[in-house]
Design an enzyme around this catalytic site. Structure first.
Site, mmCIF file in Angstrom:
data_model
loop_
_atom_site.group_PDB
_atom_site.id
_atom_site.type_symbol
_atom_site.label_atom_id
_atom_site.label_comp_id
_atom_site.label_asym_id
_atom_site.label_seq_id
_atom_site.Cartn_x
_atom_site.Cartn_y
_atom_site.Cartn_z
ATOM 1 C CE LYS A 1 64.179 54.409 40.376
ATOM 2 N NZ LYS A 1 65.656 54.225 40.430
ATOM 3 C CD GLU B 1 60.290 64.879 43.296
ATOM 4 O OE1 GLU B 1 61.211 64.922 42.454
ATOM 5 O OE2 GLU B 1 60.500 64.745 44.506
ATOM 6 C CG ASP B 2 63.792 64.080 39.682
ATOM 7 O OD1 ASP B 2 63.044 63.818 40.652
ATOM 8 O OD2 ASP B 2 65.015 64.245 39.811
ATOM 9 N NE ARG C 1 71.982 67.432 38.498
ATOM 10 C CZ ARG C 1 71.268 66.804 39.432
ATOM 11 N NH1 ARG C 1 70.104 66.287 39.126
ATOM 12 N NH2 ARG C 1 71.719 66.699 40.671
ATOM 13 C CG PHE D 1 70.702 54.784 39.389
ATOM 14 C CD1 PHE D 1 70.099 55.250 40.546
ATOM 15 C CD2 PHE D 1 71.575 55.618 38.705
ATOM 16 C CE1 PHE D 1 70.375 56.526 41.017
ATOM 17 C CE2 PHE D 1 71.857 56.895 39.173
ATOM 18 C CZ PHE D 1 71.259 57.344 40.334
ATOM 19 C CG ASP E 1 64.158 55.249 44.125
ATOM 20 O OD1 ASP E 1 63.937 54.248 43.429
ATOM 21 O OD2 ASP E 1 65.136 55.337 44.890
#
Ligand code: IMP
Ligand code: MG
Length: 188
Positions: free
Chosen positions: A139, A107-108, A173, A160, A111
């Site tokens: 996060k 995963e990037d 990106r 963010f 959140d």
């Protein structure tokens, strides 16, 4: 659109580098070494999440020295906003078969945890031999459901972030670093 144009042009005025490309590479190397140790002799399949996870997936993949398979899944929860809609849709899962494999989901960022919740339900339902999650960024202060990555690149505060795969409204990106975008600018 006018805003995004201005934002791109005034890049240095609205962005602040949080994690440099070099730091990302160094940490990815460490994580890959750990995976190479822990997955030796297993049936590793790396599953990347589109689109944000692609740069991290590819940096990690080239440092994995074990035999492994790859696949991709798409989990969409965001519209043109910096907070989750709560509803996660999976795509590109038709025909995926990871039964009996040692699945590592790449995963990037984690959140709210809702994407992981959805992806975990799907992947565990495929009866893998094992299932773990690696995320470049975490996060934890934003978590709404208790899903956590087993391996984390960097834990960050409630910013963010964009770059190195992460987008705002599909832009940014391609930035090599992870940067903080000024929310007052994009949402104001
Ligand atoms: P979650 O489902 O709320 O945990 O969010 C996971 C997904 O939301 C990530 O895979 C990203 O695609 C996106 N996301 C969450 N936080 C950020 C951010 O700070 N910048 C860009 N995308 C984000
Ligand atoms: Mg994502």
């Amino acid at each position: 659109m006018e805003k995004m144009k201005k934002s791109t042009d005034a890049r240095l005025g609205v962005l602040r580098t949080l994690i440099t490309h070099e730091e990302i590479m160094k940490r990815t190397e460490e994580l890959a070494e750990q995976i190479n140790r822990e997955y030796a002799g297993k049936n590793l399949v790396l599953i990347g999440t589109l689109k944000g996870g692609v740069p991290f997936f590819s940096a990690l993949l080239e440092r994995i020295t074990l035999p492994c398979r790859t696949d991709f899944v798409s989990a969409a929860s965001y519209g043109a906003s910096t907070s989750t809609s709560g509803k996660v849709t999976l795509n590109n899962i038709t025909g995926m078969n990871v039964e009996g494999m040692d699945v590592l989901l790449v995963e990037d960022i984690v959140d709210s945890g809702r994407s992981l919740e959805r992806l975990t339900a799907f992947l565990e339902g495929q009866k893998p031999a094992s299932y773990k999650i690696i995320a470049l960024l975490d996060k934890p202060s934003r978590r709404e459901v208790p899903y956590y990555a087993d391996y984390v690149g960097f834990t960050i505060d409630d910013y963010f972030v964009i770059g190195f795969g992460l987008d705002y409204n599909q832009y940014y990106r391609n930035l090599p670093d992870v940067c903080v975008i000024d929310p007052a600018y994009v949402e104001g």
